[in-house]
Design a protein around this motif. Structure first.
Motif, PDB file in Angstrom:
ATOM      1  N   GLY A  68       1.256  -1.769  -0.006  1.00 46.49           N
ATOM      2  CA  GLY A  68       0.112   0.174  -0.003  1.00 46.49           C
ATOM      3  C   GLY A  68       0.786   1.262  -0.172  1.00 46.49           C
ATOM      4  N   TRP A  71       1.959   1.734  -3.506  1.00 45.62           N
ATOM      5  CA  TRP A  71       1.540   2.214  -4.999  1.00 45.62           C
ATOM      6  C   TRP A  71       1.007   3.462  -4.478  1.00 45.62           C
ATOM      7  CZ3 TRP A  71       1.833   0.560  -8.640  1.00 45.62           C
ATOM      8  CH2 TRP A  71       1.572  -1.250  -9.349  1.00 45.62           C
ATOM      9  N   SER A  72       1.386   4.081  -3.275  1.00 46.00           N
ATOM     10  CA  SER A  72       1.035   4.904  -2.633  1.00 46.00           C
ATOM     11  C   SER A  72       2.171   6.443  -3.223  1.00 46.00           C
ATOM     12  CB  SER A  72       0.676   5.892  -1.210  1.00 46.00           C
ATOM     13  OG  SER A  72      -0.422   4.665  -0.203  1.00 46.00           O
ATOM     14  N   MET A  75       1.643   6.779  -6.545  1.00 45.46           N
ATOM     15  CA  MET A  75       0.262   6.981  -7.607  1.00 45.46           C
ATOM     16  C   MET A  75       0.620   8.609  -7.079  1.00 45.46           C
ATOM     17  SD  MET A  75      -3.533   8.358  -5.619  1.00 45.46           S
ATOM     18  CE  MET A  75      -2.509   9.214  -4.186  1.00 45.46           C
ATOM     19  N   PRO A 122      -5.908   7.504  -8.689  1.00 49.32           N
ATOM     20  CA  PRO A 122      -5.784   7.260  -7.398  1.00 49.32           C
ATOM     21  C   PRO A 122      -7.136   6.081  -7.542  1.00 49.32           C
ATOM     22  CG  PRO A 122      -6.370   9.291  -7.115  1.00 49.32           C
ATOM     23  CD  PRO A 122      -6.842   8.949  -8.237  1.00 49.32           C
ATOM     24  N   TYR A 126      -5.666   2.106  -5.954  1.00 48.48           N
ATOM     25  CA  TYR A 126      -6.519   1.476  -5.306  1.00 48.48           C
ATOM     26  C   TYR A 126      -6.864  -0.148  -5.375  1.00 48.48           C
ATOM     27  CZ  TYR A 126      -9.762   0.382  -0.656  1.00 48.48           C
ATOM     28  OH  TYR A 126      -9.931   0.202   0.135  1.00 48.48           O
ATOM     29  N   ILE A 169      -5.462   1.896   3.502  1.00 52.17           N
ATOM     30  CA  ILE A 169      -4.885   2.551   1.727  1.00 52.17           C
ATOM     31  C   ILE A 169      -5.701   3.168   1.352  1.00 52.17           C
ATOM     32  CG2 ILE A 169      -4.444   1.980  -0.253  1.00 52.17           C
ATOM     33  CD1 ILE A 169      -3.735  -0.892   0.986  1.00 52.17           C
ATOM     34  N   THR A 172      -4.977   6.409   3.241  1.00 59.17           N
ATOM     35  CA  THR A 172      -4.509   7.475   3.118  1.00 59.17           C
ATOM     36  C   THR A 172      -4.396   8.179   1.828  1.00 59.17           C
ATOM     37  OG1 THR A 172      -3.430   5.556   4.343  1.00 59.17           O
ATOM     38  CG2 THR A 172      -1.590   6.844   2.696  1.00 59.17           C
ATOM     39  N   LEU A 173      -4.825   7.166   1.234  1.00 59.91           N
ATOM     40  CA  LEU A 173      -4.635   8.270  -0.257  1.00 59.91           C
ATOM     41  C   LEU A 173      -5.750   8.913  -0.681  1.00 59.91           C
ATOM     42  CD1 LEU A 173      -5.660   4.522  -2.750  1.00 59.91           C
ATOM     43  CD2 LEU A 173      -3.288   5.788  -2.462  1.00 59.91           C
ATOM     44  N   GLY A 176      -3.766  12.093   1.390  1.00 65.98           N
ATOM     45  CA  GLY A 176      -2.321  12.490   0.264  1.00 65.98           C
ATOM     46  C   GLY A 176      -2.949  13.261  -0.582  1.00 65.98           C
TER      47      GLY A 176
END
Length: 295
Positions: A68, A71-72, A75, A122, A126, A169, A172-173, A176
């Motif tokens: 996770g 990948w964040s 992104m 996003p 995800y 996750i 967080t996305l 962010g």
């Protein structure tokens, strides 16, 4: 609304390499490398199976959380390059006259690009992160089968972990994206004028502003000013003490506790100011785009 949706869909079509194809290729490479590592003997299946027997839930939690986080970061990096490229794409591919002939304002066109970056990419990231969690468990479970340590009871525990990490996750996305929204909008606005040079210019602007403060107001050096401290503050996500405390214990990971901790530590005043700033700079960029192409 249909026109705006079509504009967002256009961004997906034009940037499907970064939005869709790229993440899927990375997942395939990662999964293939993992499977290959086991099949050619690079990873000891017996040792891995024993590890999953000793602490199967903890290993899966940490592995899924690491996916996770990775990948964040992917992104955020892709979004800045997208803003630098997408906001200047119409001018570069000579499509400006076509879009100027449509009953859509420049502000809506640029806003659709920002919305596409906040939703399409996003959403794809995800989905890919969730897929990575499934593939990670599949590899771990097969390893346990090879070692003879797999059990049906593990499936239920893994499902609970999967739900908690998936919640962490997505929170967080979202946090962010809200936190870095003004930076994305600034890069996109600059790209409207200078194209792909927007990223180096946007990185140079804080240094220039900090240097000007140092020259006019004094200080130890250009990176010891109120401007630079603010840039550092806005450049890092709020701290989440829950993760550090959880890592030092043997308690299962709680997505609800993590989300509550992250949301509580967000500076929502700064988020609100950042959203207003993003709308303003996008509007100014749209006015520049309209005036320069009308002349």
């Amino acid at each position: 609304m249909k026109a705006f949706t079509a504009l967002v869909h256009r961004e997906l079509i034009e940037h499907r390499g970064a939005f869709l194809i790229g993440p899927l290729i990375l997942v395939g490479v990662l999964f293939g490398a993992t499977v290959l590592a086991f099949t050619v003997g690079r990873v000891d299946a017996r040792f891995s199976g024993a590890l999953f027997t000793v602490a199967p839930l903890r290993v899966y939690e940490i592995g899924f959380l690491a996916f996770g986080l990775g990948w964040s970061l992917y992104m955020i990096a892709v979004l800045f390059f997208y803003c630098a490229d997408g906001f200047a794409a119409d001018k570069r591919n000579n499509a400006m006259l076509f879009w100027k002939s449509m009953p859509v304002s420049d502000f809506r066109v640029l806003l659709s690009k920002l919305v596409a970056g906040l939703t399409v990419l996003p959403g794809t990231i995800y989905a890919v992160a969730l897929l990575s969690g499934v593939l990670l468990y599949g590899v771990a479970y097969v390893t346990m089968l090879i070692n003879g340590t797999a059990s049906v009871a593990t499936l239920g525990s893994i499902a609970i972990i999967y739900a908690n990490v998936a919640l962490a996750i997505i929170v967080t996305l979202v946090c962010g994206l809200l936190w870095y929204l003004p930076a994305m909008a600034l890069v996109g606005a600059i790209a409207t004028a200078v194209g792909r040079w927007a990223i180096p210019i946007s990185l140079l602007l804080p240094a220039i502003a900090s240097t000007l403060e140092w020259v006019t107001l004094g200080g130890l050096h250009p990176f010891s000013t109120h401007t630079w401290r603010f840039i550092e503050y806005r450049g890092a996500l709020p701290s989440t003490p829950y993760v550090e405390n959880w890592f030092m214990t043997d308690q299962p990971f709680s997505g609800v506790a993590f989300a509550t901790d992250l949301i509580a530590n967000m500076d929502w005043t700064q988020v609100g100011i950042g959203m207003v700033f993003a709308v303003v700079v996008i509007y100014l960029a749209s006015e520049y785009r309209r005036r320069t192409n009308d002349n």
